[in-house]
Design a protein around this motif. Structure first.
Motif, PDB file in Angstrom:
ATOM      1  N   ALA A 385       0.829  -1.207   0.000  1.00 11.76           N
ATOM      2  CA  ALA A 385       0.000   0.000   0.000  1.00 11.76           C
ATOM      3  C   ALA A 385       0.862   1.255   0.000  1.00 11.76           C
ATOM      4  N   VAL A 386       1.910   1.269   0.829  1.00 14.05           N
ATOM      5  CA  VAL A 386       2.783   2.441   0.912  1.00 14.05           C
ATOM      6  C   VAL A 386       3.483   2.687  -0.423  1.00 14.05           C
ATOM      7  N   LEU A 387       4.061   1.626  -1.015  1.00 16.60           N
ATOM      8  CA  LEU A 387       4.797   1.786  -2.273  1.00 16.60           C
ATOM      9  C   LEU A 387       3.864   2.168  -3.415  1.00 16.60           C
ATOM     10  N   ALA A 388       2.645   1.624  -3.414  1.00 14.45           N
ATOM     11  CA  ALA A 388       1.704   1.942  -4.495  1.00 14.45           C
ATOM     12  C   ALA A 388       1.400   3.434  -4.531  1.00 14.45           C
ATOM     13  N   PHE A 389       1.166   4.014  -3.357  1.00 14.84           N
ATOM     14  CA  PHE A 389       0.793   5.430  -3.329  1.00 14.84           C
ATOM     15  C   PHE A 389       2.004   6.358  -3.268  1.00 14.84           C
ATOM     16  N   ALA A 390       3.202   5.777  -3.219  1.00 18.74           N
ATOM     17  CA  ALA A 390       4.420   6.575  -3.321  1.00 18.74           C
ATOM     18  C   ALA A 390       4.877   6.720  -4.774  1.00 18.74           C
ATOM     19  N   LEU A 391       4.247   5.982  -5.681  1.00 15.49           N
ATOM     20  CA  LEU A 391       4.586   6.081  -7.096  1.00 15.49           C
ATOM     21  C   LEU A 391       4.213   7.471  -7.627  1.00 15.49           C
ATOM     22  N   PRO A 392       4.754   7.859  -8.786  1.00 15.05           N
ATOM     23  CA  PRO A 392       4.359   9.138  -9.385  1.00 15.05           C
ATOM     24  C   PRO A 392       2.843   9.250  -9.502  1.00 15.05           C
ATOM     25  N   ALA A 393       2.316  10.457  -9.359  1.00 16.27           N
ATOM     26  CA  ALA A 393       0.868  10.683  -9.319  1.00 16.27           C
ATOM     27  C   ALA A 393       0.160  10.124 -10.548  1.00 16.27           C
ATOM     28  N   VAL A 394       0.781  10.260 -11.718  1.00 16.11           N
ATOM     29  CA  VAL A 394       0.152   9.757 -12.942  1.00 16.11           C
ATOM     30  C   VAL A 394      -0.045   8.248 -12.868  1.00 16.11           C
TER      31      VAL A 394
END
Length: 419
Positions: A385-394
């Protein structure tokens, strides 16, 4: 819980893969084109925190690998987390994992095919990409053992090229261990974003689980093969990262279009750069081969449950492969590779992969009530979950959009079935 009737009644694939075969297929996915391309964007995000980002990605990958291994031993069928989510959490969660995997990885297949074309013949990248897809689909159609044999050859070539890069960089007068600390850190956010980008390259061990129906003695083979493949890939990634950083430093690495080729030039051996380009093309072929294998097996599992057309669940009587699923995946990938350039538009694939493994960890969490046994899948779920939402916004927006489309399709299908 038991498998659904459609899955249980469907003809099974032939179990021919041993531990060594499974490890090689996992390595073919992980030690692929990602090592040639992922280091640059990761260094740009994390700066001098690149190695820390690699460590974070490895920890999350280890949690996911452990969850996948335990589940694959319990449910040795094609489909990977699609099957685990369906059996442990319910039909919707299995479907969501399968949807994110099939859609995201189909785009990844096309992107990887175009990567092959760009390295081999830039002026005819689309034509070469289509030829690569057709050739590898034909190899897969001929049986899993042919795919495993070709993967062994590809892994051997890629490891030899990477070993040459490491030796040249670490043995160069341009190398300076002090450079590992040069450059601005990207902070906690940059480290997490780098971890998300690097995790995508680690995620190939899922191919071992998706081939669960073609592995001999899966209860023992898969739990052995997954951690071995992941451990080897981690050692390779860490060694290459240290070697390249020692020559380029994080700032130059972050702005390098072809990091490994730039590193050997900076090390004073420009003649090795063409060899690195060949290695990158071969690595992309290996990744494409493993991706087509994984997507076709998940397609097979979803077709058995009628989430995809039932005709795709057919198994070839002679070659014992899901031949219609393989041909369908190959056709879609070939059309994408021939008509569009998706290399810059597959950031959502990383988001989808992390959603896929979040379902895997949640499924593994249900296997045992003991707090100690639940610690790793809980950590893996949190890490995804943390890594998924740390990805670039696009990547986050497009990835979430793909999942929403899948949810709408699932609900529409259920509504039509209820009428």
């Amino acid at each position: 819980m038991t498998q659904s009737g459609s899955a249980a009644e469907a003809p099974e694939l032939r179990r021919t893969l041993g531990v060594a075969d499974a490890v090689v297929i996992g390595l073919g996915s992980m030690v692929g084109a990602g090592i040639f391309a992922a280091l640059g964007p990761a260094a740009r995000a994390a700066g001098s925190g690149l190695l820390l980002g690699l460590a974070v990605a490895a920890v999350v990958a280890y949690c996911n690998a452990t969850a996948s291994a335990r589940l694959a031993a319990r449910y040795p069928a094609s489909g990977g987390t699609y099957v685990y989510g369906r059996e442990r959490l319910g039909e919707f969660w299995g479907y969501l994992a399968g949807w994110s995997f099939v859609v995201g990885k189909t785009a990844s297949c096309a992107a990887m095919a175009l990567t092959v074309g760009t390295y081999v013949w830039p002026a005819q990248a689309h034509a070469v990409a289509v030829a690569a897809v057709v050739a590898l689909t034909a190899v897969n159609y001929g049986g899993i053992q042919k795919s495993a044999w070709l993967t062994r050859a590809i892994v051997a070539v890629v490891l030899a090229v990477l070993a040459s890069v490491v030796v040249v960089c670490l043995g160069s007068g341009a190398s300076d261990a002090g450079r590992l600390d040069v450059g601005a850190s990207g902070g906690a956010g940059g480290v997490l974003q780098a971890a998300g980008l690097l995790f995508f390259a680690f995620a190939g061990y899922a191919r071992i689980a998706t081939l669960g129906e073609e592995v001999r003695d899966p209860a023992h083979t898969i739990p052995r093969a997954i951690p071995v493949a992941l451990g080897i890939a981690l050692v390779v990634y860490a060694t290459v990262a240290v070697a390249v950083l020692s020559v380029l430093g994080p700032d130059r690495l972050g702005h390098a279009a072809a990091p490994l080729a730039d590193a050997v030039r900076a090390a004073g051996v420009p003649g090795l750069a063409p060899v690195v380009r060949v290695g990158a093309a071969v690595a992309a072929l290996g990744s494409l081969l493993a991706l087509i294998l994984g997507v076709s097996r998940t397609t097979l599992a979803m077709a058995r449950d009628r989430h995809l057309p039932g005709a795709l669940s057919a198994v070839h009587p002679r070659f014992q492969v899901p031949h219609r699923a393989e041909l369908a995946v190959g056709a879609v990938v070939a059309v994408l590779a021939a008509t569009v350039d998706v290399r810059g538009a597959i950031g959502f694939s990383s988001f989808g992969v992390l959603a896929y493994y979040a379902v895997a960890n949640a499924s593994a969490w249900t296997l045992d009530r003991a707090a100690r046994a639940r610690a790793l899948p809980a950590l893996g779920l949190f890490g995804c979950a943390v890594l998924a939402f740390a990805l670039p916004a696009v990547s986050v927006v497009v990835g979430a959009g793909v999942l929403v489309v899948g949810v709408v399709a699932f609900c529409a299908r259920r509504w039509m079935a209820a009428r």
